[in-house]
Design a protein around this motif. Structure first.
Motif, PDB file in Angstrom:
ATOM      1  N   ALA A  31      27.467  48.439  53.916  1.00 31.59           N
ATOM      2  CA  ALA A  31      26.570  49.524  53.518  1.00 31.59           C
ATOM      3  C   ALA A  31      26.708  50.709  54.465  1.00 31.59           C
ATOM      4  O   ALA A  31      26.660  51.876  54.041  1.00 31.59           O
ATOM      5  CB  ALA A  31      25.137  49.022  53.484  1.00 31.59           C
ATOM      6  N   PHE A  32      26.869  50.429  55.749  1.00 33.32           N
ATOM      7  CA  PHE A  32      27.011  51.503  56.744  1.00 33.32           C
ATOM      8  C   PHE A  32      28.254  52.334  56.457  1.00 33.32           C
ATOM      9  O   PHE A  32      28.194  53.576  56.434  1.00 33.32           O
ATOM     10  CB  PHE A  32      27.085  50.904  58.151  1.00 33.32           C
ATOM     11  CG  PHE A  32      27.200  51.925  59.238  1.00 33.32           C
ATOM     12  CD1 PHE A  32      26.069  52.553  59.743  1.00 33.32           C
ATOM     13  CD2 PHE A  32      28.443  52.258  59.762  1.00 33.32           C
ATOM     14  CE1 PHE A  32      26.173  53.507  60.755  1.00 33.32           C
ATOM     15  CE2 PHE A  32      28.554  53.211  60.771  1.00 33.32           C
ATOM     16  CZ  PHE A  32      27.425  53.832  61.272  1.00 33.32           C
ATOM     17  N   THR A  33      29.389  51.677  56.238  1.00 34.84           N
ATOM     18  CA  THR A  33      30.618  52.418  55.954  1.00 34.84           C
ATOM     19  C   THR A  33      30.525  53.168  54.626  1.00 34.84           C
ATOM     20  O   THR A  33      31.138  54.221  54.467  1.00 34.84           O
ATOM     21  CB  THR A  33      31.827  51.467  55.921  1.00 34.84           C
ATOM     22  OG1 THR A  33      31.616  50.442  54.945  1.00 34.84           O
ATOM     23  CG2 THR A  33      32.044  50.819  57.271  1.00 34.84           C
ATOM     24  N   THR A  34      29.749  52.628  53.689  1.00 34.74           N
ATOM     25  CA  THR A  34      29.542  53.341  52.426  1.00 34.74           C
ATOM     26  C   THR A  34      28.791  54.637  52.655  1.00 34.74           C
ATOM     27  O   THR A  34      29.134  55.684  52.099  1.00 34.74           O
ATOM     28  CB  THR A  34      28.764  52.458  51.430  1.00 34.74           C
ATOM     29  OG1 THR A  34      29.505  51.260  51.174  1.00 34.74           O
ATOM     30  CG2 THR A  34      28.540  53.185  50.116  1.00 34.74           C
ATOM     31  N   GLY A  35      27.752  54.573  53.474  1.00 36.07           N
ATOM     32  CA  GLY A  35      27.008  55.794  53.805  1.00 36.07           C
ATOM     33  C   GLY A  35      27.880  56.830  54.480  1.00 36.07           C
ATOM     34  O   GLY A  35      27.801  58.025  54.173  1.00 36.07           O
ATOM     35  N   VAL A  36      28.760  56.378  55.385  1.00 34.20           N
ATOM     36  CA  VAL A  36      29.675  57.301  56.061  1.00 34.20           C
ATOM     37  C   VAL A  36      30.643  57.925  55.064  1.00 34.20           C
ATOM     38  O   VAL A  36      30.877  59.135  55.066  1.00 34.20           O
ATOM     39  CB  VAL A  36      30.453  56.555  57.169  1.00 34.20           C
ATOM     40  CG1 VAL A  36      31.544  57.458  57.743  1.00 34.20           C
ATOM     41  CG2 VAL A  36      29.515  56.096  58.274  1.00 34.20           C
ATOM     42  N   ALA A  37      31.201  57.100  54.176  1.00 31.53           N
ATOM     43  CA  ALA A  37      32.215  57.577  53.231  1.00 31.53           C
ATOM     44  C   ALA A  37      31.641  58.560  52.218  1.00 31.53           C
ATOM     45  O   ALA A  37      32.302  59.524  51.836  1.00 31.53           O
ATOM     46  CB  ALA A  37      32.852  56.391  52.508  1.00 31.53           C
ATOM     47  N   LEU A  38      30.405  58.333  51.771  1.00 37.42           N
ATOM     48  CA  LEU A  38      29.830  59.180  50.721  1.00 37.42           C
ATOM     49  C   LEU A  38      29.234  60.474  51.267  1.00 37.42           C
ATOM     50  O   LEU A  38      28.995  61.410  50.506  1.00 37.42           O
ATOM     51  CB  LEU A  38      28.757  58.405  49.958  1.00 37.42           C
ATOM     52  CG  LEU A  38      29.268  57.246  49.098  1.00 37.42           C
ATOM     53  CD1 LEU A  38      28.127  56.579  48.346  1.00 37.42           C
ATOM     54  CD2 LEU A  38      30.339  57.720  48.111  1.00 37.42           C
ATOM     55  N   THR A  39      29.005  60.541  52.571  1.00 36.78           N
ATOM     56  CA  THR A  39      28.446  61.761  53.147  1.00 36.78           C
ATOM     57  C   THR A  39      29.391  62.942  52.981  1.00 36.78           C
ATOM     58  O   THR A  39      28.970  64.066  52.711  1.00 36.78           O
ATOM     59  CB  THR A  39      28.130  61.544  54.639  1.00 36.78           C
ATOM     60  OG1 THR A  39      27.157  60.508  54.769  1.00 36.78           O
ATOM     61  CG2 THR A  39      27.572  62.816  55.269  1.00 36.78           C
ATOM     62  N   THR A  82      18.456  45.532  53.791  1.00 38.53           N
ATOM     63  CA  THR A  82      19.465  45.806  54.820  1.00 38.53           C
ATOM     64  C   THR A  82      20.514  46.777  54.307  1.00 38.53           C
ATOM     65  O   THR A  82      20.926  47.699  55.024  1.00 38.53           O
ATOM     66  CB  THR A  82      20.147  44.490  55.252  1.00 38.53           C
ATOM     67  OG1 THR A  82      19.160  43.608  55.792  1.00 38.53           O
ATOM     68  CG2 THR A  82      21.215  44.769  56.301  1.00 38.53           C
ATOM     69  N   GLY A  83      20.941  46.591  53.055  1.00 35.53           N
ATOM     70  CA  GLY A  83      21.924  47.494  52.483  1.00 35.53           C
ATOM     71  C   GLY A  83      21.437  48.929  52.444  1.00 35.53           C
ATOM     72  O   GLY A  83      22.151  49.858  52.834  1.00 35.53           O
ATOM     73  N   ALA A  84      20.210  49.135  51.995  1.00 34.48           N
ATOM     74  CA  ALA A  84      19.657  50.490  51.916  1.00 34.48           C
ATOM     75  C   ALA A  84      19.471  51.093  53.308  1.00 34.48           C
ATOM     76  O   ALA A  84      19.800  52.262  53.548  1.00 34.48           O
ATOM     77  CB  ALA A  84      18.324  50.463  51.172  1.00 34.48           C
ATOM     78  N   ALA A  85      18.961  50.298  54.236  1.00 31.38           N
ATOM     79  CA  ALA A  85      18.698  50.801  55.588  1.00 31.38           C
ATOM     80  C   ALA A  85      19.989  51.203  56.299  1.00 31.38           C
ATOM     81  O   ALA A  85      20.065  52.272  56.928  1.00 31.38           O
ATOM     82  CB  ALA A  85      17.951  49.747  56.402  1.00 31.38           C
ATOM     83  N   PHE A  86      21.019  50.382  56.184  1.00 29.80           N
ATOM     84  CA  PHE A  86      22.262  50.698  56.890  1.00 29.80           C
ATOM     85  C   PHE A  86      23.072  51.771  56.176  1.00 29.80           C
ATOM     86  O   PHE A  86      23.859  52.481  56.816  1.00 29.80           O
ATOM     87  CB  PHE A  86      23.087  49.426  57.100  1.00 29.80           C
ATOM     88  CG  PHE A  86      22.679  48.670  58.333  1.00 29.80           C
ATOM     89  CD1 PHE A  86      23.364  48.826  59.521  1.00 29.80           C
ATOM     90  CD2 PHE A  86      21.582  47.827  58.304  1.00 29.80           C
ATOM     91  CE1 PHE A  86      22.971  48.147  60.662  1.00 29.80           C
ATOM     92  CE2 PHE A  86      21.183  47.134  59.437  1.00 29.80           C
ATOM     93  CZ  PHE A  86      21.878  47.290  60.631  1.00 29.80           C
ATOM     94  N   ALA A  87      22.900  51.918  54.872  1.00 34.64           N
ATOM     95  CA  ALA A  87      23.518  53.055  54.191  1.00 34.64           C
ATOM     96  C   ALA A  87      22.902  54.353  54.712  1.00 34.64           C
ATOM     97  O   ALA A  87      23.603  55.356  54.927  1.00 34.64           O
ATOM     98  CB  ALA A  87      23.320  52.936  52.684  1.00 34.64           C
TER      99      ALA A  87
END
Length: 230
Positions: A31-39, A82-87
């Motif tokens: 989820a964290f890497t997804t948030g980074v990639a979509l930013t 956890t997915g939402a928080a780390f995204a």
């Protein structure tokens, strides 16, 4: 009649049991890497959080459904939360981790390796034959990345030649994990298989290894019966 595939002993099956919190850790990293990639694409915040959850739990859900069991992500609130928080954390810290940086590649490689061995181990715990365990391990390892590419509107990277060896690394590492599980303890097999995935993926990216294509193994087209030129 075909002989039954070898199965793990009860003792070895016990050593393959994976704590639930490790599954949640894998979701957090994905989820964290997804948030980074979509930013970088200036995606809407709610959409990014949703994508983080989907990518984080996607590979595990596919694995559990193929095993014929209720997905673990639907049995606890920790997976989605956890997915939402780390995204969200990925969005907040995206500018410190460029998508094309080595750290982002290392995180992605670790995620593939972690999901791959978790998927293979769970398949073996449920007494799946070794080919099925390998298939589910690879599916778990690259499933989240495929979903992320779809969300980003790109062709999944595993279908291209320049996949930075994501799929081959997952296949080799998972095969090694499953094979070793028959002769050593589950944790040792998981560590060796997971580290193999990470090392091969990083080397493939550094040295720009090209994935084998279908043309490598396809037979040449027959010219028999074709009209001859004058």
């Amino acid at each position: 009649m075909l002989a039954a595939s070898p199965t793990l002993t009860d003792h070895l099956t016990t050593t393959l049991q994976v704590p639930g919190w490790l599954d949640v850790v894998a979701v957090a990293f994905a989820a964290f890497t997804t948030g980074v990639a979509l930013t970088e694409r200036r995606t809407a915040l709610v959409g990014t959080l949703f994508a983080g959850v989907v990518v984080g739990i996607g590979g595990g859900v596919i694995r559990d459904l193929l095993l014929g069991i209720r997905p673990a992500a639907t049995q606890s609130h920790w997976y989605v939360a956890t997915g939402a928080a780390f995204a969200l954390l990925g969005v907040m810290f995206a500018h410190f981790i460029p998508v094309d940086a080595w750290l982002a590649l290392l995180l992605d490689s670790c995620i593939i390796g972690l999901f791959a061995v978790l998927g293979a181990n769970k398949a073996m715990v449920y007494q799946s034959p070794w080919p099925v365990a390998i298939m589910l391990g690879v599916t778990s390892g690259i499933g989240g990345g495929v979903l992320l590419d779809v969300v980003r509107g790109r062709r999944p990277i595993i279908f291209g030649r320049d996949s930075q060896w994501a799929a081959p690394a997952a296949l080799i590492g998972t095969t090694l994990c499953v094979g070793l599980a028959y002769v050593v303890s589950g944790p040792v097999a998981a560590w060796v298989g997971g580290l193999t995935v990470v090392v091969l993926r990083m080397l493939g990216a550094k040295w720009r290894w090209v994935d084998p294509t279908i043309h490598t193994v396809s037979l040449p087209r027959s010219t028999a019966g074709s009209p001859q030129g004058a």
